[in-house]
Design a protein around this motif. Structure first.
Motif, short mmCIF file in Angstrom:
data_model
loop_
_atom_site.label_atom_id
_atom_site.label_comp_id
_atom_site.label_asym_id
_atom_site.label_seq_id
_atom_site.Cartn_x
_atom_site.Cartn_y
_atom_site.Cartn_z
N ARG A 1 -38.12 -6.24 1.00
CA ARG A 1 -38.42 -6.52 2.41
C ARG A 1 -37.16 -6.49 3.27
O ARG A 1 -37.18 -5.98 4.39
N ALA A 2 -36.06 -7.04 2.76
CA ALA A 2 -34.83 -7.13 3.56
C ALA A 2 -34.22 -5.77 3.86
O ALA A 2 -33.38 -5.66 4.76
N LEU A 3 -34.62 -4.74 3.12
CA LEU A 3 -34.04 -3.40 3.33
C LEU A 3 -34.94 -2.48 4.14
O LEU A 3 -34.55 -1.35 4.44
N THR A 4 -36.12 -2.95 4.51
CA THR A 4 -37.08 -2.04 5.13
C THR A 4 -36.67 -1.58 6.52
O THR A 4 -37.11 -0.53 6.98
N ARG A 5 -35.83 -2.36 7.21
CA ARG A 5 -35.42 -1.99 8.57
C ARG A 5 -33.94 -1.63 8.65
O ARG A 5 -33.36 -1.58 9.74
#
Length: 224
Positions: free
Chosen positions: A108-112
């Motif tokens: 999740r932390a890398l999705t943006r």
């Protein structure tokens, strides 16, 4: 089961928002994957909150103390949703990447956070994370089945967070979520039978110890 975790010092710094962005990202990904560290972070954040309120109350006037009581009793959710300065609300959509016919879901932390095109050298493929963090370099590292990184040590430190798959080294075997910190005190030869995807943070070049890989050491500063 996850066996390797960030140190207590790293978790404390993470909760205090004093880590460099790259390390904070690595810890955040691990915490999302690790119930043990989720519980530790929850306790640290609760302690930080108590300390903030305690410090404020120590120096507050009677009027300020009454106001603080009113704030504490009010709905925190109402306070957040009534803040007009928050003008971007979004849901986190899953993001997948494909590396050499392997499909992976990113944390999740890398999705943006964007990352570059994977560059391939033998069974290794690396994609640089677009994060400006001084001398620290963050990457996605993919190792194909049967691949290994030649024996090396570190001129700085290296964090390896296993996202998917498996690998082993001289210290043992690793599963998704394992957070491994290596520095000049360590040397190892990571290898994988089935393939893996890792998130890595390095502060300086690797130093290769054996064979033809030692030829990379003179230009190590350019390729870390």
């Amino acid at each position: 089961m996850i066996k390797h975790h960030p140190s207590e010092t790293l978790l404390t710094q993470y909760c205090a928002a004093t880590l460099p962005a790259s390390l904070s990202l690595a810890v955040s990904i691990h915490v999302d994957m690790c119930p043990v560290c989720q519980a530790k972070v929850e306790k640290l954040e609760a302690a930080n909150a108590r300390a903030v309120f305690s410090d404020n109350m120590d120096v507050a006037t009677d009027e300020q103390a009454d106001q603080a009581d009113d704030v504490i009793e009010s709905s925190l959710l109402d306070m957040i949703t009534s803040d007009d300065s928050i003008d971007e609300v979004y849901s986190v959509e899953p993001v997948s990447i494909n590396v050499n016919d392997h499909n992976y879901s990113l944390p999740r932390a890398l999705t943006r956070i964007s990352h570059g095109k994977f560059t391939q050298v033998g069974k290794l493929a690396r994609s640089r994370i677009a994060l400006d963090d001084g001398h620290l370099r963050s990457s996605l590292l993919h190792i194909d089945a049967g691949g290994e990184i030649p024996e090396h040590t570190h001129t700085g430190f290296e964090v390896t967070l296993l996202l998917d798959g498996e690998f082993t080294d001289e210290e043992g075997s690793y599963v998704p979520g394992d957070f491994i910190w290596q520095d000049g005190r360590h040397q190892h030869t990571p290898l994988t039978k089935e393939g893996c995807l890792c998130f890595t943070v390095v502060s300086s070049a690797l130093h290769f110890n054996k064979g033809l890989s030692k030829l990379l050491n003179p230009i190590g500063g350019l390729i870390y």
